[in-house]
Scaffold this active site. Structure first.
Site, PDB file in Angstrom:
ATOM      1  N   ILE A  64       0.784  -1.225   0.000  1.00  0.00           N
ATOM      2  CA  ILE A  64       0.000   0.000   0.000  1.00  0.00           C
ATOM      3  C   ILE A  64       0.821   1.283   0.000  1.00  0.00           C
ATOM      4  O   ILE A  64       0.315   2.325  -0.423  1.00  0.00           O
ATOM      5  CB  ILE A  64      -0.991   0.023   1.189  1.00  0.00           C
ATOM      6  CG1 ILE A  64      -0.263  -0.066   2.532  1.00  0.00           C
ATOM      7  CG2 ILE A  64      -2.013  -1.090   1.031  1.00  0.00           C
ATOM      8  CD1 ILE A  64      -1.179   0.145   3.725  1.00  0.00           C
ATOM      9  N   ASP A  65       2.077   1.255   0.432  1.00  0.00           N
ATOM     10  CA  ASP A  65       2.762   2.531   0.657  1.00  0.00           C
ATOM     11  C   ASP A  65       4.058   2.759  -0.105  1.00  0.00           C
ATOM     12  O   ASP A  65       4.643   3.826   0.022  1.00  0.00           O
ATOM     13  CB  ASP A  65       3.014   2.720   2.158  1.00  0.00           C
ATOM     14  CG  ASP A  65       3.093   4.188   2.557  1.00  0.00           C
ATOM     15  OD1 ASP A  65       2.548   5.030   1.826  1.00  0.00           O
ATOM     16  OD2 ASP A  65       3.710   4.491   3.591  1.00  0.00           O
TER      17      ASP A  65
END
Length: 218
Positions: free
Chosen positions: A37-38
């Site tokens: 996700i990051d």
């Protein structure tokens, strides 16, 4: 979740191997989902070598170029089948989801102890009783997200960086939201996982757009 945007593929493999080995040894489980996700940008190597080739069913992330995101929202192409290798083609593809905003929930639904989102007040004796309003807010936010994706399934990522120091504040509000939203009946809400979401999307028999290149620049 390993680094991926500007790393050497050997480091990506080593980090992933270490993590998967730990999960297998400690829990006897094999991951089905890539939860990236990051990282800031996503290379095609991630799609085929550390996605499809690992046996993953799906890959999720938040960070893509803001212009690319807006275009994908308008075209309902945030969720795609990603073929990261011209050589292997469909044999090394993976279903991929780029979040519509970030890896946080829609505006107004963050319930960390120091957030300013309105909690559900469900005691009718309280002056700020607001169940109907909060349910309407939830339904409106759900429809907004449904309008930028395909099928009738959406996923809310409930949380953000350092937001679960006092998890009770989150779960109390999420429990109430699920209860009153489902009682209302316009949408169906429940706790879920990325793998369950992937299964629901696949079961919809949707013809997903095809992506062949990197998610760069960022």
């Amino acid at each position: 979740m390993h680094d991926e945007a500007t790393t050497h593929y050997i480091d990506m493999i080593d980090q992933t191997t270490l993590g998967h080995r730990f999960i297998k040894q400690q829990f006897n489980k094999t991951p089905r989902v890539g939860w990236q996700i990051d990282p800031f940008g996503h290379s095609a190597v991630q799609a085929y070598l550390l996605g499809a080739e690992l046996g993953f069913d799906s890959l999720f992330f938040a960070r893509i170029d803001y212009q690319d995101r807006e275009k994908r929202k308008n075209q309902k192409t945030l969720e795609v089948v990603w073929q990261g290798s011209k050589t292997f083609g469909p044999s090394a593809q993976i279903w991929t989801d780029a979040f519509p905003v970030h890896y946080s929930p829609p505006h107004g639904f963050s319930f960390a102890i120091n957030d300013d989102s309105s909690p559900i007040q469900d005691d009718v004796l309280l002056f700020d009783y607001n169940v109907a309003q909060r349910v309407n807010d939830f339904v409106e936010a759900s429809i907004t997200q449904a309008n930028v994706t395909r099928t009738n399934h959406i996923m809310w990522t409930m949380g953000d960086d350092f937001e679960y120091q006092y998890a009770d504040s989150w779960f109390k509000q999420m429990d109430k939201l699920i209860h009153y939203v489902n009682k209302d009946g316009r949408v169906n809400a429940f706790y879920s996982t990325p793998s369950i979401y992937t299964d629901a999307k696949n079961a919809a028999n949707e013809a997903w757009p095809l992506k062949l290149d990197d998610y760069f620049p960022l």
